[in-house]
Motif scaffolding. Structure first.
Motif, mmCIF file in Angstrom:
data_model
loop_
_atom_site.group_PDB
_atom_site.id
_atom_site.type_symbol
_atom_site.label_atom_id
_atom_site.label_comp_id
_atom_site.label_asym_id
_atom_site.label_seq_id
_atom_site.Cartn_x
_atom_site.Cartn_y
_atom_site.Cartn_z
ATOM 1 N N ALA A 1 -29.789 0.585 -81.612
ATOM 2 C CA ALA A 1 -30.371 0.393 -79.382
ATOM 3 C C ALA A 1 -31.896 0.527 -79.863
ATOM 4 N N SER B 1 -35.062 3.289 -83.124
ATOM 5 C CA SER B 1 -33.628 3.536 -82.814
ATOM 6 C C SER B 1 -32.965 2.992 -84.474
ATOM 7 N N ASP C 1 -25.332 2.775 -76.426
ATOM 8 C CA ASP C 1 -26.582 2.825 -75.123
ATOM 9 C C ASP C 1 -27.883 3.449 -76.014
ATOM 10 N N ARG C 2 -28.986 4.792 -74.676
ATOM 11 C CA ARG C 2 -29.741 4.787 -74.307
ATOM 12 C C ARG C 2 -29.777 6.243 -75.610
#
Length: 106
Positions: free
Chosen positions: A12, A16, A63-64
Motif C-alpha cells: 500500500a 505499509s 487498498d488503504r
C-alpha cells in the motif's frame, strides 16, 4: 530479505508492509526498512497454484486498509487486514473462478 518462490507481491506504499504471496500458498508480510518478516497467514490457496497458459495466477490487490487475495482454483477471494498481523477478515466464496480482480471506490 529472503523469500520462497514468489507468486504475487504488492504494497500500500510507504509505511505499509510488503505483501508477498509465496508458492506455499501463504501470504507473508515484510518490513520494507528492515527486510524482516513480520507476519504470515495459513495457506490461502488451494489446488496446484499454476501459472501461465491454462493455469491461474493469484493476485494481491491492496487498498488503504485491506488486501484481497484471489484463489481461482478454490473459487474464493480472501480479505486480509494487513495492519493487524495479516488477519483474515473475510472470505468470499464465489460461483466463478476469480482470475482477474479490480478495485473500485475509495
Amino acid at each position: 530479505m529472503r523469500t520462497g518462490t514468489v507468486v504475487a507481491a504488492n504494497t500500500a506504499g510507504e509505511g505499509s508492509p510488503l505483501l508477498v504471496l509465496e508458492a506455499d500458498g501463504a501470504l507473508h508480510g515484510y518490513d520494507v526498512a528492515t527486510g524482516e518478516r513480520t507476519a504470515r497467514t495459513e495457506p490461502l490457496l488451494t489446488g496446484k497454484r499454476r501459472t501461465g497458459p491454462g493455469g491461474s495466477t493469484p493476485l494481491i490487490e491492496v487498498d488503504r486498509s485491506r488486501a484481497y487475495v484471489n484463489d481461482p482454483e478454490g473459487r474464493r477471494v480472501h480479505e486480509i487486514d494487513y495492519n493487524d498481523g495479516l488477519r483474515l477478515a473475510r472470505t468470499f466464496d464465489l460461483d466463478i473462478e476469480p482470475h482477474l480482480m479490480a478495485e473500485t471506490g475509495r
